[in-house]
Design an enzyme around this catalytic site. Structure first.
Site, short mmCIF file in Angstrom:
data_model
loop_
_atom_site.label_atom_id
_atom_site.label_comp_id
_atom_site.label_asym_id
_atom_site.label_seq_id
_atom_site.Cartn_x
_atom_site.Cartn_y
_atom_site.Cartn_z
N ASP A 8 0.86 -1.18 0.00
CA ASP A 8 0.00 0.00 0.00
C ASP A 8 0.90 1.23 0.00
O ASP A 8 1.64 1.46 0.96
CB ASP A 8 -0.91 0.00 1.23
CG ASP A 8 -1.78 1.25 1.30
OD1 ASP A 8 -2.63 1.42 0.40
OD2 ASP A 8 -1.60 2.05 2.23
N GLU B 119 -1.48 -1.39 -5.89
CA GLU B 119 -2.73 -0.78 -6.33
C GLU B 119 -2.44 0.22 -7.44
O GLU B 119 -1.44 0.95 -7.39
CB GLU B 119 -3.42 -0.07 -5.16
CG GLU B 119 -4.81 0.44 -5.47
CD GLU B 119 -5.48 1.06 -4.26
OE1 GLU B 119 -6.66 1.42 -4.35
OE2 GLU B 119 -4.82 1.16 -3.21
N CYS C 73 -12.70 -4.77 6.05
CA CYS C 73 -11.97 -5.40 7.15
C CYS C 73 -11.25 -6.63 6.63
O CYS C 73 -11.89 -7.52 6.05
CB CYS C 73 -12.93 -5.77 8.28
SG CYS C 73 -12.15 -6.72 9.61
N CYS D 149 -12.67 -10.10 8.62
CA CYS D 149 -13.95 -10.75 8.31
C CYS D 149 -14.47 -10.42 6.93
O CYS D 149 -15.44 -11.04 6.47
CB CYS D 149 -15.00 -10.36 9.36
SG CYS D 149 -15.36 -8.59 9.43
N CYS E 267 -13.58 -2.57 13.47
CA CYS E 267 -14.62 -3.22 12.66
C CYS E 267 -15.87 -3.38 13.51
O CYS E 267 -15.81 -3.91 14.63
CB CYS E 267 -14.14 -4.57 12.15
SG CYS E 267 -15.37 -5.47 11.18
N CYS F 225 -16.69 -7.75 13.60
CA CYS F 225 -15.84 -8.70 14.32
C CYS F 225 -15.09 -8.05 15.48
O CYS F 225 -14.47 -8.74 16.28
CB CYS F 225 -14.85 -9.37 13.37
SG CYS F 225 -13.60 -8.24 12.69
N ASP G 264 -3.35 1.46 7.12
CA ASP G 264 -2.41 1.18 6.03
C ASP G 264 -2.12 -0.32 5.91
O ASP G 264 -2.08 -0.87 4.81
CB ASP G 264 -1.12 1.96 6.24
CG ASP G 264 -1.35 3.47 6.21
OD1 ASP G 264 -2.25 3.90 5.47
OD2 ASP G 264 -0.64 4.20 6.92
#
Length: 402
Positions: free
Chosen positions: A191, A275, A327, A330, A346, A349, A356
């Site tokens: 990332d 990305e 997330c 999950c 989250c 969960c 990051d």
């Protein structure tokens, strides 16, 4: 695949003058050919071919008083200048057809351009002498600073003079399967950002060097001195070179950082995922200077070609993948979050996630890599058990509807 190896040249005063003549002759032939084609287009005549232009603008022009000095340089340099014009036209027409990003039509070259280049092919009979110097036709044996060995015999060499007045020799070499690295089990997602240059899916964070920001004071001083010099004076030209050298130091440091980091990631991992960032769009925001200082596009390009060179897998996921909203524990999409939110919880969960690291893990998962999400979770949060699972809880009474 073909690669370029660049080495620093240190020509003497006589050799610098010879290179200046070569730069000037190549520029004149390029402009003459461009003018001939533009004139033919305006008059509705057929597009002149490269062979006809070579005969007219090089062979026959050498016998005229106006262009007799073209014979002072290697003919291959002039031929390659015509090929450069053909490439410029080909890229322009391919952009109009949608085969590549659109770019402008070929333009005339100026003798005031700070970057000059000429190319020598095998027909020019250039060579590397036993004394490790570069022998160029009608220029001489030029001293080279060999920082590494070439993997194979180069096919062409391009001599470049940059804005800072430095000379470089750029060799084109062919590489084969002998450079493939042994396989490894590691796979990583990356990332890219501004706070940290890169965050890996294993939890590693690489700080951003911010080379331009650190050199701003020195650049500001050199640019202020340049603005005070009289236009057209020798002192202004010297000040311009000082500014160019200051910028060159920043660019060299950034490029070295990109090379070292990309090589390390490719050597240590069998697969790398990144990305596809909209750099052009980000460069139009208030973060433009920081975006340009990071140099994401150059870094990703290095990862891509080094992965192909060393037999690694390189994956680039779409820019609209919600890596910062999902997330990694999950898989629930929690929605967009402002940039100042670096850690979030989250709501399903209960995992407390680093923004990051969570994005890096999601990049790897979107690319289909088998990575662990262990780095994404900062600390677990205690979640109350549902009433249906807790035997010590009393049976809830139905509530009245309101």
């Amino acid at each position: 695949m073909q690669l370029r190896y660049s080495f620093r040249l240190y020509p003497s005063a006589t050799q610098r003058a010879a290179l200046a003549r070569a730069f000037g002759c190549a520029r004149v032939v390029y402009n003459d050919a461009l003018r001939a084609r533009e004139t033919a287009r305006d008059e509705g005549l057929p597009f002149p071919k490269s062979g006809d232009l070579s005969k007219q603008l090089i062979t026959e022009a050498k016998n005229t008083p106006e262009r007799a000095w073209l014979g002072d340089v290697c003919a291959v340099v002039l031929q390659q200048s015509l090929r450069d014009l053909d490439t410029a036209y080909r890229n322009f027409f391919d952009g109009l057809k949608g085969k590549r990003p659109r770019m402008g039509a070929p333009r005339y070259k100026s003798r005031k351009d700070t970057r000059q280049a000429v190319r020598f092919t095998a027909n020019a009979r250039w060579s590397i002498t036993p004394g490790c110097k570069l022998r160029l036709p009608k220029i001489g044996n030029v001293k080279v600073k060999w920082s590494r060995s070439l993997p194979s015999i180069p096919s062409t060499v391009t001599v470049v003079k940059d804005s800072a007045g430095r000379y470089f020799a750029s060799f084109v070499v062919e590489t084969g399967p002998q450079e493939l690295l042994p396989e490894t089990m590691s796979e990583v997602g990356i990332d890219l950002g501004l706070g940290h240059f890169a965050v890996l899916s294993d939890g590693t964070k690489i700080d951003s060097p911010r080379f331009l920001r650190r050199a701003e004071k020195r650049l500001k001083k050199a640019q202020r001195a340049l603005s005070r010099k009289e236009k057209g004076s020798r002192n202004r030209d010297k000040a311009r070179v000082r500014v160019a050298r200051a910028h060159a130091r920043v660019a060299d440091a950034r490029r070295e950082f990109h090379h070292q980091l990309s090589t390390k990631l490719i050597r240590e991992n069998q697969a790398v995922a990144v990305e596809d960032l909209a750099v052009k769009g980000l460069a139009r925001t208030r973060l433009a200077k920081s975006v340009h200082d990071a140099g994401w596009s150059a870094f990703v390009a290095m990862l891509e070609y080094k992965a192909a060179r060393f037999g690694r897998t390189f994956v680039k996921i779409g820019r609209f993948e919600p890596t910062s909203q999902v997330c990694s524990q999950c898989g629930v999409k929690d929605g967009p979050k402002p940039l100042h939110v670096r850690v979030w919880t989250c709501r399903v969960c209960g995992a407390v996630l680093d923004r990051d690291i969570n994005a890096a893990v999601n990049v790897a998962k979107a690319a289909g890599l088998a990575v662990s999400a262990r780095g994404a979770q900062v600390r677990p949060r205690l979640v109350p058990a549902p009433r249906s699972e807790a035997g010590t809880q009393p049976t809830p009474q139905p509530s009245m509807a309101r």
